[in-house]
Design a protein around this motif. Structure first.
Motif, PDB file in Angstrom:
ATOM      1  N   ALA A   1      13.511  33.372  30.353  1.00  0.00           N
ATOM      2  CA  ALA A   1      13.366  34.002  31.662  1.00  0.00           C
ATOM      3  C   ALA A   1      14.223  33.296  32.702  1.00  0.00           C
ATOM      4  CB  ALA A   1      11.906  33.993  32.083  1.00  0.00           C
ATOM      5  N   VAL A   2      14.238  31.964  32.663  1.00  0.00           N
ATOM      6  CA  VAL A   2      15.083  31.207  33.596  1.00  0.00           C
ATOM      7  C   VAL A   2      16.552  31.544  33.358  1.00  0.00           C
ATOM      8  CG1 VAL A   2      15.857  28.896  34.259  1.00  0.00           C
ATOM      9  CG2 VAL A   2      13.418  29.337  33.869  1.00  0.00           C
ATOM     10  N   GLU A   3      16.971  31.583  32.088  1.00  0.00           N
ATOM     11  CA  GLU A   3      18.364  31.915  31.772  1.00  0.00           C
ATOM     12  C   GLU A   3      18.700  33.337  32.203  1.00  0.00           C
ATOM     13  OE1 GLU A   3      18.522  31.217  27.619  1.00  0.00           O
ATOM     14  OE2 GLU A   3      18.697  29.022  27.794  1.00  0.00           O
ATOM     15  N   GLY A   4      17.749  34.261  32.033  1.00  0.00           N
ATOM     16  CA  GLY A   4      17.980  35.641  32.446  1.00  0.00           C
ATOM     17  C   GLY A   4      18.137  35.771  33.947  1.00  0.00           C
ATOM     18  N   LEU A   5      17.301  35.043  34.710  1.00  0.00           N
ATOM     19  CA  LEU A   5      17.416  35.072  36.165  1.00  0.00           C
ATOM     20  C   LEU A   5      18.732  34.454  36.625  1.00  0.00           C
ATOM     21  CD1 LEU A   5      13.772  34.101  37.242  1.00  0.00           C
ATOM     22  CD2 LEU A   5      14.848  36.360  37.353  1.00  0.00           C
ATOM     23  N   ALA A   6      19.149  33.389  35.962  1.00  0.00           N
ATOM     24  CA  ALA A   6      20.433  32.773  36.312  1.00  0.00           C
ATOM     25  C   ALA A   6      21.589  33.731  36.040  1.00  0.00           C
ATOM     26  CB  ALA A   6      20.613  31.478  35.518  1.00  0.00           C
ATOM     27  N   ALA A   7      21.473  34.495  34.949  1.00  0.00           N
ATOM     28  CA  ALA A   7      22.547  35.420  34.580  1.00  0.00           C
ATOM     29  C   ALA A   7      22.723  36.540  35.595  1.00  0.00           C
ATOM     30  CB  ALA A   7      22.273  36.016  33.203  1.00  0.00           C
ATOM     31  N   VAL A   8      21.654  36.886  36.309  1.00  0.00           N
ATOM     32  CA  VAL A   8      21.753  37.948  37.307  1.00  0.00           C
ATOM     33  C   VAL A   8      21.900  37.396  38.721  1.00  0.00           C
ATOM     34  CG1 VAL A   8      20.504  39.620  35.915  1.00  0.00           C
ATOM     35  CG2 VAL A   8      19.232  38.163  37.491  1.00  0.00           C
ATOM     36  N   GLY A   9      22.304  36.131  38.824  1.00  0.00           N
ATOM     37  CA  GLY A   9      22.637  35.557  40.122  1.00  0.00           C
ATOM     38  C   GLY A   9      21.470  35.153  40.976  1.00  0.00           C
ATOM     39  N   PHE A  10      20.324  34.818  40.347  1.00  0.00           N
ATOM     40  CA  PHE A  10      19.157  34.400  41.116  1.00  0.00           C
ATOM     41  C   PHE A  10      19.375  33.005  41.691  1.00  0.00           C
ATOM     42  CE2 PHE A  10      15.832  37.462  40.814  1.00  0.00           C
ATOM     43  CZ  PHE A  10      14.765  36.953  41.541  1.00  0.00           C
ATOM     44  N   PRO A  11      19.112  32.779  42.964  1.00  0.00           N
ATOM     45  CA  PRO A  11      19.172  31.413  43.503  1.00  0.00           C
ATOM     46  C   PRO A  11      17.985  30.597  42.992  1.00  0.00           C
ATOM     47  CG  PRO A  11      18.383  32.933  45.183  1.00  0.00           C
ATOM     48  CD  PRO A  11      18.757  33.780  43.995  1.00  0.00           C
ATOM     49  N   ASN A  12      18.246  29.379  42.582  1.00  0.00           N
ATOM     50  CA  ASN A  12      17.193  28.481  42.093  1.00  0.00           C
ATOM     51  C   ASN A  12      16.280  29.146  41.061  1.00  0.00           C
ATOM     52  OD1 ASN A  12      18.063  26.522  44.037  1.00  0.00           O
ATOM     53  ND2 ASN A  12      16.861  27.628  45.582  1.00  0.00           N
TER      54      ASN A  12
END
Length: 907
Positions: free
Chosen positions: A139-150
């Motif tokens: 989930a963390v990697e997925g959020l990072a992949a879509v440009g999520f801050p922090n």
């Protein structure tokens, strides 16, 4: 290539107590692996029902009557999803893992009781058997992949703690966590700002390319479709009206329904006075509205003196908010930690439509609510013109405040929640009259009848409730309610953002007509720049609680200066697949952060910037006046001539641009007046360098003579020229025409070229100037057509074009040049060149400098790039710029009457 998804003759109906409705009626289409197919149509056309049928999530009242839904991945057998039990394990193994879906409203599609990370990881647990630790990491990697801050901390956030854009990114991460073969995106950007929308589209493209995922895009926004789709299916009443590649359907629509959809889309290149064409026009009795205006004392004669005066003056408005985390039962509330509105100054003139644009959260709605006294300001003033002078609105109390509220009304964004569901239309529209004690029951009913006719409805709607109306009809009721008290100013807060394209066109045309018929003043709030461009006279751009740019509509789109304004304009998707957004230039970082604004637009040690005037009615938030030489950035001593221009020449350009008076899209300069008037700016060297004469001319009685003398050196060479500072709109066709005469004794030195005309980049002040994107050069008896392209303007560009070179040309005759040029900010540009009425060459490819903010301007004259020993003389005549060949043909006499269309006559 085998199809990933094939829908064949799908039919779905809804059975309710009111009867049976066929939502999908024999619909067929296909989706190939890795491709994007868009289903396009109005609300109610069956788009979302089709997606629900594919996912097996049709509501209980829906029933599939016929059709197959074949899903086949590479190396596997085809599965008919329509034949599977939607509650079976076989369907559950496909839904969410191999076919996933992004829903239209992200904030309500998540569970409010679970964190974002838990909901994203749940798909991995169900379909991959992942444990909690693995699911959280994914989930963390997925959020990072879509440009999520922090993403490491945001994974524990709840949906209500996120903005709409972040919720939509989280939904994309959840939909892609299992790397599905097919992604169904149901109106994924409808509720989002234009910049956030561009970011979401970029993310979808990136995920598609990374995983090879096919996309079934459901949308009514044709700009989004043009930027995303490979193929299109146009649906109306559940049937496919037209299907094919997106490029073909946009370039040559055949079905009347698709033509009507395209005609209803606001575009930046619309002609003055051009109207949108909705599929179903609203019939309104504007003659009766005009009579009402006269009865109110707002007739043309009565208001002639008041037109253009400042009706509402906003000065220094500030409003801050303190979050709940900064307060407690035992501590006194702190001062506001963030300013939603920060020192806003704004004037609204009587009779105008002022557009207010910006992203969600920039402070637009907060400012509007302060104006109507729904929110109290922390500082500043709001004054409104009254019979006895200006009224201090923020100090009004009691009966004076009650009386003032009749003068300003509000139309809300969401037509579904703006009307009381328990009240009839008669009660809703007469309520303002009751509150203010206007009329009796009979007169109020008559007024409601009048209001309904004014917005294209009739008396039969009086006793109906809001739930029985469509979104467009509800918004018309909201407008009627705002008109009930006959206000002077109406504030529209995103009134068409929730409506599909044809209904939007209806409402926009209605607002135009009402403003003209009733003499109204509008403050129109929106994030859709194309919509604002259609309605507004002036536009204010708001970011981070500040007005960062304010300008007349034409000036803003032609000469936007603030980086945030440029970001907004660059993110607008055009309904043309040949002019797609350059996703490589769209950042996932917020462009509205003042800390990201470089000098002179950001704060420095001297403090915050302020609005400075850089042209007629054009203001930008900056540290210094950009129109003055002092605004030029300091230049290193070793680079006293950046790109061949000295600081003094850059200052001259700054002054020229600041006084550019009009920049009309159609211009004719035939020199018949005997002067050089008619050019927005003249740049001449020496009293002899350019003069009007009648001995050598193409049409009419006069032409312009240009002379170069050995001592007349300017910048990089010896030149005598006139400049047309007009910057043609990007992504549209502009035609240029002019005639040139070189005498038989015109003989520059060998290997010294003489430029006859060129289009030159509009470099930012202080920056290097690049080689001309297009130039016509006479060299050793031949005509050479050259140009350059580079990511950044430079005297040494990466790409140098030789478009065409003629054989030796005959001198002592007029040469007629015509060019069609399509300047593109990001994609390929286009040139069609004609000489003496015959095609000369065509070009499509990189041209110019994408880092420049405006398309190139035009220069006409003589310019020797090398030394000359004796004077050179040439002639130019009948320069024109316009929308087509006939409008600029140098062989014709062109007459342009004020406010009229150009008339051409054969010479």
């Amino acid at each position: 290539m085998s199809d990933l998804l094939r829908v064949e003759n799908l039919a779905v109906e809804f059975r309710t107590m009111a009867g049976t409705t066929r939502a999908v009626n024999g619909l067929s289409f296909r989706v190939e692996p890795g491709k994007t197919v868009a289903i396009v149509g109005e609300s109610g056309s069956g788009k979302s029902v089709t997606a629900q049928a594919i996912m097996g999530i049709l509501p209980p009242i829906a029933r599939r009557l016929d059709g197959r839904i074949l899903f086949q991945e590479k190396g596997a057998s085809a599965v008919d999803l329509a034949g599977l039990d939607t509650r079976s394990k076989e369907f559950a193994a496909i839904r969410g893992a191999r076919i996933s879906m992004i829903f239209q409203e992200p904030t309500t599609s998540f569970s409010a009781y679970h964190t974002i990370g838990d909901q994203i990881g749940e798909a991995l647990k169900i379909h991959r058997g992942a444990d909690d630790k693995t699911a959280r990491k994914a989930a963390v990697e997925g959020l990072a992949a879509v440009g999520f801050p922090n993403p490491e901390t945001k994974v524990d956030a709840y949906p209500f703690e996120l903005s709409g854009g972040l919720c939509q990114r989280a939904m994309i991460a959840m939909a892609m966590i299992c790397k599905p073969a097919l992604l169904i995106a149901d109106e994924p950007t409808t509720a989002l700002d234009v910049t956030v929308q561009a970011e979401i589209l970029k993310l979808m493209k990136a995920m598609q390319e990374a995983n090879g995922t096919a996309i079934l895009l459901i949308a009514h926004d044709l700009g989004v479709v043009a930027n995303m789709a490979d193929e299109m299916v146009v649906v109306h009443h559940g049937k496919a009206m037209e299907a094919g590649t997106a490029a073909d359907l946009f370039a040559e629509p055949r079905h009347p329904y698709l033509k009507a959809l395209l005609a209803a889309v606001p575009r930046f290149d619309m002609l003055p006075g051009e109207r949108l064409t909705p599929i179903r026009e609203i019939k309104v009795d504007m003659a009766a509205a005009g009579a009402r205006r006269t009865a109110l004392g707002r007739g043309k004669d009565a208001r002639a003196g008041a037109e253009g005066e400042v009706l509402l003056m906003v000065r220094g408005i500030e409003k801050g908010f303190t979050s709940r985390s900064e307060t407690s039962w035992f501590k006194k509330a702190k001062a506001p930690s963030s300013l939603a509105v920060a020192g806003v100054d704004l004037d609204i003139r009587r009779g105008e439509c002022l557009g207010l644009v910006g992203e969600s959260g920039c402070g637009k709605t907060t400012l509007s609510k302060i104006i109507v006294r729904s929110i109290e300001a922390d500082a500043g003033s709001v004054e409104m013109a009254g019979d006895g002078g200006r009224i201090d609105v923020l100090k009004l109390e009691g009966e004076p405040l009650r009386d003032w509220r009749r003068r300003v009304q509000y139309v809300f964004q969401n037509p579904y929640s703006a009307l009381n569901p328990r009240m009839t239309v008669l009660s809703i529209l007469s309520e303002p009259l009751v509150i203010h004690g206007i009329g009796d029951t009979k007169s109020r009913r008559a007024r409601v009848s009048e209001l309904l006719r004014l917005v294209g409805l009739d008396d039969s709607h009086m006793n109906r409730y809001p739930h029985s109306f469509s979104g467009g009809q509800r918004q018309r009721l909201g407008i009627a309610r705002a008109l009930a008290l006959e206000p002077e100013l109406i504030i529209f807060d995103e009134p068409v953002s929730a409506l599909d394209v044809s209904i939007q066109a209806q409402i926009l045309n209605l607002l135009r007509d009402l403003r003209s018929a009733l003499g109204l003043t509008y403050l129109f709030i929106s994030h859709n720049l194309a919509v604002v461009d259609y309605l507004a006279d002036r536009i204010a751009v708001m970011a981070a609680g500040r007005i960062v740019e304010l300008a007349p509509r034409e000036a803003l789109f032609r000469n936007a200066l603030h980086p945030y304004t440029k970001a907004l304009i660059a993110a607008v998707p055009q309904p043309d697949p040949s002019r797609r957004l350059d996703f490589a230039r769209i950042s996932l970082e917020r462009q509205s952060d003042p800390c990201a604004w470089a000098a002179p637009f950001g704060a420095d040690k001297t403090g915050e910037p302020h609005l400075v005037k850089i042209g007629p009615g054009h203001f930008v938030r900056a540290q210094k006046d950009l129109a003055m030489p002092v605004s030029l950035p300091p230049m290193p001593a070793s680079k006293g001539e950046l790109g061949g221009r000295t600081p003094g020449e850059h200052a001259e350009i700054a002054r020229a641009l600041a006084i550019d008076p009009k920049g009309e899209p159609v211009v004719h300069l035939d020199f018949e007046t005997g002067t050089l008037d008619g050019w927005s700016v003249r740049r001449l060297v020496g009293p002899h360098s350019a003069r009007v004469q009648g001995e050598v001319k193409r049409v009419g009685t006069k032409a312009c003579r240009f002379e170069l003398r050995p001592g007349d050196r300017v910048s990089q060479g010896i030149r005598a020229e006139l400049r047309d500072w007009y910057n043609a709109p990007f992504e549209t066709d502009t035609w240029y025409g002019f005639a040139t005469y070189l005498a038989e004794d015109f003989a520059p030195p060998r290997e010294t070229g003489v430029v006859l005309a060129q289009w030159h980049d509009q470099a930012r002040l202080g920056d290097p100037s690049g080689k001309p994107p297009l130039a016509i050069r006479y060299l050793d008896g031949r005509l050479r057509f050259t140009g350059a392209a580079s990511p950044v303007a430079s005297p040494d560009p990466e790409t140098v074009h030789l478009f065409h070179e003629t054989a030796e040309v005959a001198l002592g005759r007029w040469m007629d040049f015509v060019f069609r040029i399509h300047w593109s900010r990001h994609g390929p540009s286009e040139i069609d060149a004609f000489l003496d009425g015959k095609p000369l060459f065509s070009f499509r490819g990189p041209l110019g400098y994408p880092n420049e903010d405006q398309a190139p301007y035009f220069k006409l004259g003589l310019y020797a790039s090398g030394p000359i020993e004796t004077p050179l003389v040439g002639y130019h005549d009948n320069y024109s710029r316009g929308p087509g060949y006939d409008a600029v043909d140098p062989a014709r006499v062109h007459r342009l009457a004020v406010g009229a269309v150009a008339v051409t006559e054969p010479a």
